[in-house]
Motif scaffolding. Structure first.
Motif, PDB file in Angstrom:
ATOM      1  N   THR A 179       0.790  -1.270   0.126  1.00 44.14           N
ATOM      2  CA  THR A 179      -0.192   0.042   0.049  1.00 44.14           C
ATOM      3  C   THR A 179       0.757   1.088  -0.094  1.00 44.14           C
ATOM      4  O   THR A 179       0.379   2.344  -0.156  1.00 44.14           O
ATOM      5  CB  THR A 179      -0.913  -0.010   1.308  1.00 44.14           C
ATOM      6  OG1 THR A 179      -0.044   0.191   2.397  1.00 44.14           O
ATOM      7  CG2 THR A 179      -1.865  -1.253   1.216  1.00 44.14           C
ATOM      8  N   ILE A 180       1.953   0.964   0.239  1.00 45.22           N
ATOM      9  CA  ILE A 180       3.081   2.241   0.055  1.00 45.22           C
ATOM     10  C   ILE A 180       3.402   2.717  -1.353  1.00 45.22           C
ATOM     11  O   ILE A 180       3.736   1.998  -2.181  1.00 45.22           O
ATOM     12  CB  ILE A 180       4.307   2.098   1.034  1.00 45.22           C
ATOM     13  CG1 ILE A 180       3.850   1.552   2.299  1.00 45.22           C
ATOM     14  CG2 ILE A 180       5.182   3.291   1.178  1.00 45.22           C
ATOM     15  CD1 ILE A 180       5.106   0.807   3.327  1.00 45.22           C
ATOM     16  N   THR A 181       3.048   3.867  -1.525  1.00 43.72           N
ATOM     17  CA  THR A 181       3.270   4.261  -2.972  1.00 43.72           C
ATOM     18  C   THR A 181       4.704   4.988  -3.083  1.00 43.72           C
ATOM     19  O   THR A 181       5.445   5.299  -2.312  1.00 43.72           O
ATOM     20  CB  THR A 181       2.246   5.250  -3.390  1.00 43.72           C
ATOM     21  OG1 THR A 181       2.567   6.643  -2.631  1.00 43.72           O
ATOM     22  CG2 THR A 181       0.922   4.801  -3.087  1.00 43.72           C
ATOM     23  N   ARG A 182       5.127   5.119  -4.354  1.00 39.04           N
ATOM     24  CA  ARG A 182       6.384   5.707  -4.689  1.00 39.04           C
ATOM     25  C   ARG A 182       6.430   7.102  -4.393  1.00 39.04           C
ATOM     26  O   ARG A 182       7.562   7.610  -3.995  1.00 39.04           O
ATOM     27  CB  ARG A 182       6.658   5.469  -6.093  1.00 39.04           C
ATOM     28  CG  ARG A 182       8.214   5.931  -6.691  1.00 39.04           C
ATOM     29  CD  ARG A 182       8.819   5.561  -7.984  1.00 39.04           C
ATOM     30  NE  ARG A 182       7.886   6.644  -9.114  1.00 39.04           N
ATOM     31  CZ  ARG A 182       8.197   6.472 -10.251  1.00 39.04           C
ATOM     32  NH1 ARG A 182       8.918   5.727 -10.735  1.00 39.04           N
ATOM     33  NH2 ARG A 182       7.450   7.428 -11.104  1.00 39.04           N
ATOM     34  N   ALA A 183       5.291   7.724  -4.664  1.00 36.39           N
ATOM     35  CA  ALA A 183       5.367   9.119  -4.240  1.00 36.39           C
ATOM     36  C   ALA A 183       5.566   9.336  -2.683  1.00 36.39           C
ATOM     37  O   ALA A 183       6.471  10.330  -2.256  1.00 36.39           O
ATOM     38  CB  ALA A 183       4.000   9.823  -4.697  1.00 36.39           C
ATOM     39  N   GLU A 184       4.805   8.478  -1.873  1.00 37.23           N
ATOM     40  CA  GLU A 184       5.015   8.467  -0.495  1.00 37.23           C
ATOM     41  C   GLU A 184       6.627   8.080  -0.126  1.00 37.23           C
ATOM     42  O   GLU A 184       7.209   8.825   0.958  1.00 37.23           O
ATOM     43  CB  GLU A 184       4.317   7.490   0.330  1.00 37.23           C
ATOM     44  CG  GLU A 184       2.723   8.137   0.029  1.00 37.23           C
ATOM     45  CD  GLU A 184       1.851   6.996   0.948  1.00 37.23           C
ATOM     46  OE1 GLU A 184       0.942   7.231   1.667  1.00 37.23           O
ATOM     47  OE2 GLU A 184       1.891   5.688   0.623  1.00 37.23           O
ATOM     48  N   MET A 185       7.040   7.185  -0.755  1.00 38.75           N
ATOM     49  CA  MET A 185       8.536   6.945  -0.417  1.00 38.75           C
ATOM     50  C   MET A 185       9.344   7.874  -0.743  1.00 38.75           C
ATOM     51  O   MET A 185      10.319   8.077  -0.212  1.00 38.75           O
ATOM     52  CB  MET A 185       9.155   5.464  -0.970  1.00 38.75           C
ATOM     53  CG  MET A 185      10.217   4.864  -0.685  1.00 38.75           C
ATOM     54  SD  MET A 185      10.211   4.567   0.977  1.00 38.75           S
ATOM     55  CE  MET A 185       9.314   3.059   1.095  1.00 38.75           C
ATOM     56  N   GLU A 186       9.284   8.702  -2.120  1.00 34.53           N
ATOM     57  CA  GLU A 186      10.236   9.675  -2.497  1.00 34.53           C
ATOM     58  C   GLU A 186       9.905  10.902  -1.432  1.00 34.53           C
ATOM     59  O   GLU A 186      11.068  11.626  -1.173  1.00 34.53           O
ATOM     60  CB  GLU A 186       9.738   9.987  -3.707  1.00 34.53           C
ATOM     61  CG  GLU A 186      10.948  10.631  -4.591  1.00 34.53           C
ATOM     62  CD  GLU A 186      10.903  10.543  -6.166  1.00 34.53           C
ATOM     63  OE1 GLU A 186      11.795  10.917  -7.003  1.00 34.53           O
ATOM     64  OE2 GLU A 186       9.784   9.942  -6.483  1.00 34.53           O
ATOM     65  N   ALA A 187       8.788  10.995  -1.034  1.00 32.57           N
ATOM     66  CA  ALA A 187       8.622  12.193  -0.290  1.00 32.57           C
ATOM     67  C   ALA A 187       9.267  12.135   1.253  1.00 32.57           C
ATOM     68  O   ALA A 187       9.661  13.120   1.826  1.00 32.57           O
ATOM     69  CB  ALA A 187       7.169  12.356   0.059  1.00 32.57           C
ATOM     70  N   GLN A 188       9.341  10.981   1.514  1.00 32.76           N
ATOM     71  CA  GLN A 188      10.266  10.746   2.968  1.00 32.76           C
ATOM     72  C   GLN A 188      11.406  10.635   2.766  1.00 32.76           C
ATOM     73  O   GLN A 188      12.263  11.238   3.672  1.00 32.76           O
ATOM     74  CB  GLN A 188       9.744   9.179   3.290  1.00 32.76           C
ATOM     75  CG  GLN A 188      10.663   8.571   4.487  1.00 32.76           C
ATOM     76  CD  GLN A 188      10.246   9.371   5.695  1.00 32.76           C
ATOM     77  OE1 GLN A 188       9.471  10.285   5.904  1.00 32.76           O
ATOM     78  NE2 GLN A 188      10.965   9.008   6.964  1.00 32.76           N
ATOM     79  N   LEU A 189      11.998  10.435   1.560  1.00 31.97           N
ATOM     80  CA  LEU A 189      13.414  10.579   1.604  1.00 31.97           C
ATOM     81  C   LEU A 189      13.842  12.141   1.321  1.00 31.97           C
ATOM     82  O   LEU A 189      14.868  12.638   1.893  1.00 31.97           O
ATOM     83  CB  LEU A 189      13.874   9.902   0.230  1.00 31.97           C
ATOM     84  CG  LEU A 189      13.827   8.118   0.369  1.00 31.97           C
ATOM     85  CD1 LEU A 189      14.024   7.665  -1.309  1.00 31.97           C
ATOM     86  CD2 LEU A 189      15.001   7.714   1.219  1.00 31.97           C
ATOM     87  N   GLU A 190      12.829  12.638   0.530  1.00 34.58           N
ATOM     88  CA  GLU A 190      13.074  14.179   0.498  1.00 34.58           C
ATOM     89  C   GLU A 190      12.941  14.842   1.710  1.00 34.58           C
ATOM     90  O   GLU A 190      13.841  15.850   2.135  1.00 34.58           O
ATOM     91  CB  GLU A 190      12.088  14.803  -0.479  1.00 34.58           C
ATOM     92  CG  GLU A 190      12.428  14.431  -2.028  1.00 34.58           C
ATOM     93  CD  GLU A 190      11.357  14.706  -2.906  1.00 34.58           C
ATOM     94  OE1 GLU A 190      10.052  15.208  -2.466  1.00 34.58           O
ATOM     95  OE2 GLU A 190      11.402  14.618  -4.226  1.00 34.58           O
ATOM     96  N   ASN A 212       6.706  -2.519  -5.726  1.00 33.79           N
ATOM     97  CA  ASN A 212       7.798  -2.073  -5.284  1.00 33.79           C
ATOM     98  C   ASN A 212       7.612  -0.358  -5.351  1.00 33.79           C
ATOM     99  O   ASN A 212       8.037  -0.051  -6.459  1.00 33.79           O
ATOM    100  CB  ASN A 212       8.889  -2.668  -5.743  1.00 33.79           C
ATOM    101  CG  ASN A 212      10.442  -2.342  -4.980  1.00 33.79           C
ATOM    102  OD1 ASN A 212      10.440  -1.292  -4.353  1.00 33.79           O
ATOM    103  ND2 ASN A 212      11.205  -2.910  -5.291  1.00 33.79           N
ATOM    104  N   PRO A 213       7.698   0.270  -4.232  1.00 31.78           N
ATOM    105  CA  PRO A 213       7.567   1.685  -4.439  1.00 31.78           C
ATOM    106  C   PRO A 213       8.744   2.444  -4.563  1.00 31.78           C
ATOM    107  O   PRO A 213       9.030   3.576  -4.846  1.00 31.78           O
ATOM    108  CB  PRO A 213       7.220   2.038  -2.972  1.00 31.78           C
ATOM    109  CG  PRO A 213       7.313   1.082  -1.989  1.00 31.78           C
ATOM    110  CD  PRO A 213       7.508  -0.248  -2.948  1.00 31.78           C
ATOM    111  N   CYS A 214      10.107   1.633  -4.581  1.00 31.47           N
ATOM    112  CA  CYS A 214      11.250   2.102  -4.811  1.00 31.47           C
ATOM    113  C   CYS A 214      11.631   2.099  -6.301  1.00 31.47           C
ATOM    114  O   CYS A 214      12.672   2.693  -6.507  1.00 31.47           O
ATOM    115  CB  CYS A 214      12.343   1.301  -3.930  1.00 31.47           C
ATOM    116  SG  CYS A 214      12.042   1.409  -2.198  1.00 31.47           S
TER     117      CYS A 214
END
Length: 387
Positions: free
Chosen positions: A144-155, A192-194
């Protein structure tokens, strides 16, 4: 009842074969209780089997093979087994609603146990995941974790002041987690959100070498520090050119006093590494207290485990020495620079630092420019002479 590695290839082979004369069950080798049923009619179904009462087993049907992907069935079997191990009655309704594990559960129960066996740097993975991803996404199903969410966390980590090189390491770590989930067929590749997240641009790392005056100033601070265990470990890094963890994980039985070497059975290169011990290093080792039940050179007196976090003490020490920009790893670079600037060959430096490739040692070649000029002058003096 044969055991099998239930993979897409295995399913393809089954489908191409003639149906069995009687019902067959294939038990998955990875998830205990996960079963593929093959009927004489040719029908294939997934089940989860678990014990109830004394010597009784229950078969819970997950789905027909044609109605669900293998990765989904595997994910549901994982959730059913987790329910069983938690003391709950496995129910397919709950499993179907949660066909992928929670991120924190997968990290804790599957990824880290595997990393501890396969990776010497697993503690770094554990720290990165527990600090930067579990608090944010731990209670979420992995799919359920999206790429946008993962990228936002890294940013957000960059915004909070983490350096791009550090955040890129965290990205590699979480990518490893999801790659493992896909490889173990707990998760579909498309979840895979990465995928597609690019590393952050970084500035080339600057080279910092101590001068002799700075080294003397640092040694004076180390010698007067009340936190003598940390201070002596840092001093030994400077005296040997070793990496931080090589010194902190060193044991007394790694030392051969007669040969004057510290032998590391598992170095960064994957091969044994021999660190030469100078007179100054041997004198330092002679000052270290030993306890019968503690194998480490430098240990926490309370836990009896190797020293771990030197950073808080190191920050104070380097500020006292007037070297606020100095990193612990710069001590290794400084060890190499002292050797090169005093006429030792790059081949010798390569051996002392434990580099497998001479290309790694070539980063110090510019330090010997004066010796290269002398060599060039030699050629000039030869060709300028009358024959």
């Amino acid at each position: 009842m044969p055991a099998a590695n239930l993979t897409a290839q295995f399913l393809d082979e089954i489908k191409k074969s003639d149906p069995p004369k009687k019902l067959m069950l294939f038990f998955d080798q990875e998830i205990t209780g996960f079963i593929l049923e093959w009927r004489a009619t040719g029908g294939l179904s997934y089940y989860f089997r678990y014990p109830i009462g004394n010597r009784k087993m229950r078969m819970l049907k997950i789905a027909k093979e044609r109605d669900i992907s293998l990765s989904e069935a595997r994910g549901q079997a994982y959730m059913l087994r987790r329910e069983f191990l938690d003391g709950n009655e496995p129910t397919i309704k709950r499993a179907l609603r949660n066909n992928a594990p929670l991120l924190k559960d997968f990290i804790c129960k599957q990824y880290l146990p595997s990393a501890k066996v396969r990776k010497r740097s697993w503690r770094l993975d554990e720290t990165a995941l527990n600090y930067h991803f579990v608090p944010k996404f731990g209670q979420r199903r992995m799919d359920t974790i999206t790429r946008a969410e993962m990228e936002a966390q890294l940013e957000s980590l960059i915004t909070d002041g983490f350096k791009p090189v550090s955040v890129n390491r965290y990205l590699i770590t979480i990518k490893s987690v999801y790659s493992a989930a896909v490889r173990w067929q707990v998760l579909e590749a498309g979840k895979n959100p990465c995928t597609g997240i690019s590393p952050f641009p970084t500035i080339a790392r600057r080279e910092r070498f101590l001068t002799q005056v700075e080294a003397k100033r640092l040694l004076d601070v180390l010698d007067s520090s009340p936190n003598w265990r940390v201070a002596l470990s840092i001093k030994l890094i400077l005296l040997t050119g070793a990496r931080k963890r090589e010194i902190l994980d060193a044991r007394w039985d790694y030392i051969n006093l007669e040969a004057r070497v510290l032998t590391l059975p598992n170095s960064k290169s994957g091969h044994p590494r021999h660190i030469a011990l100078s007179d100054a290093a041997l004198s330092l080792l002679d000052r270290l207290p030993r306890e019968a039940d503690v194998p480490w050179l430098f240990f926490n007196p309370k836990s009896k485990q190797p020293l771990n976090n030197l950073h808080p003490t190191w920050v104070n020490l380097r500020v006292q020495a007037g070297l606020p920009d100095l990193r612990i790893h710069d001590l290794r670079h400084s060890f190499a620079s002292f050797l090169v600037n005093h006429g030792r060959s790059l081949y010798e430096v390569q051996g002392l630092l434990g580099h497998q490739s001479p290309r790694t040692t070539m980063r110090y070649a510019h330090l010997s420019s004066s010796r290269m000029v002398e060599a060039a002058n030699l050629v000039g003096s030869i060709v300028s002479k009358d024959p």
